[in-house]
Enzyme design. Structure first.
Site, PDB file in Angstrom:
ATOM      1  N   HIS A  23      67.880  46.487 -21.024  1.00 28.74           N
ATOM      2  CA  HIS A  23      67.616  46.717 -22.464  1.00 28.74           C
ATOM      3  C   HIS A  23      68.889  46.453 -23.278  1.00 28.74           C
ATOM      4  O   HIS A  23      69.871  46.987 -22.942  1.00 28.74           O
ATOM      5  CB  HIS A  23      66.794  47.714 -22.831  1.00 28.74           C
ATOM      6  CG  HIS A  23      67.439  49.023 -22.850  1.00 28.74           C
ATOM      7  ND1 HIS A  23      68.446  49.472 -23.635  1.00 28.74           N
ATOM      8  CD2 HIS A  23      67.495  49.844 -21.809  1.00 28.74           C
ATOM      9  CE1 HIS A  23      68.858  50.826 -23.154  1.00 28.74           C
ATOM     10  NE2 HIS A  23      68.168  51.095 -22.039  1.00 28.74           N
ATOM     11  N   GLU A 135      63.363  53.672 -16.418  1.00 32.45           N
ATOM     12  CA  GLU A 135      64.715  54.215 -16.356  1.00 32.45           C
ATOM     13  C   GLU A 135      64.729  55.700 -15.507  1.00 32.45           C
ATOM     14  O   GLU A 135      63.393  56.000 -15.344  1.00 32.45           O
ATOM     15  CB  GLU A 135      65.452  54.370 -17.537  1.00 32.45           C
ATOM     16  CG  GLU A 135      65.780  53.205 -18.217  1.00 32.45           C
ATOM     17  CD  GLU A 135      66.801  53.261 -19.360  1.00 32.45           C
ATOM     18  OE1 GLU A 135      67.682  54.058 -19.323  1.00 32.45           O
ATOM     19  OE2 GLU A 135      66.666  52.241 -20.182  1.00 32.45           O
TER      20      GLU A 135
END
Length: 201
Positions: A23, A135
């Protein structure tokens, strides 16, 4: 073995190419890079992209289109977090969305404080979300996701059907996933990808 001559175990038309994209810069990254304790700030819950992050998205989008890579992508898999969804739809989404089209937008205008116009799903590869590729889980509010129903409103054309619950049951307020658990989850994701996606897509 030297594959430079073009020989391999499998012909290229039977192989899949996987592109991994991290990201773009999130609001939590800015302060977290200065002071790790900033990741505990509840204001960074499900952190969205910064203006620099959106610039990074625009740069990658341009590369993906200019190189022709967008024409080779069959499927995009994303983590269900605001910053990853914004990155994903910003890079792989269609051109400007208008209400006159019969397709849902990938992202509604200003989703996640983006100050961005809606993003079309026209000529975009399908986008699905999977919990396994999230994550590091736990403790940090930035790594906690919103409910699926909230995401479905903000990202109408993204597929959230593979998520097992509306609320985030993976994130724990007082337990941080160990590196070993994170690695094991990564292997589960790769196994899921191999058996579900490669064999059926």
């Amino acid at each position: 073995m030297d594959y430079s001559a073009g020989s391999s175990l499998f012909p290229l038309h039977r192989c899949k190419t996987i592109h991994l994209v991290r990201h773009a810069q999130g609001i939590h990254n800015v302060e977290g890079d200065k002071n790790y304790k900033a990741y505990m700030n509840p204001d960074y819950f499900d952190a969205h992209l910064t203006p620099l992050g959106w610039q990074q998205v625009d740069n990658l989008r341009k590369h993906v289109r200019d190189s022709g890579l967008i024409n080779t992508i069959d499927l995009v898999i994303a983590s269900p977090l605001m910053r990853t969804l914004q990155t994903t739809v910003g890079v792989f989404g269609g051109e400007g969305y208008t209400d006159k089209t019969d397709v849902l937008p990938l992202m509604v205008a200003n989703a996640g404080n983006s100050y961005r116009a809606a993003i079309s799903s026209l000529n975009s590869p399908p986008i699905v979300t999977v919990e396994l590729c999230r994550e590091h889980l736990g403790v940090h509010p930035c790594d906690r996701r919103r409910s699926v129903s909230e995401y479905q409103f903000l990202f109408p054309a993204v597929d959230f059907s593979l998520l097992d619950s509306d609320e985030d049951t993976w994130w724990k307020a007082n337990v941080r996933e160990t590196k070993e658990e994170l690695a094991a989850r990564g292997m589960k994701f790769l196994n899921w990808y191999e058996f579900v996606i490669i064999r059926n897509f």
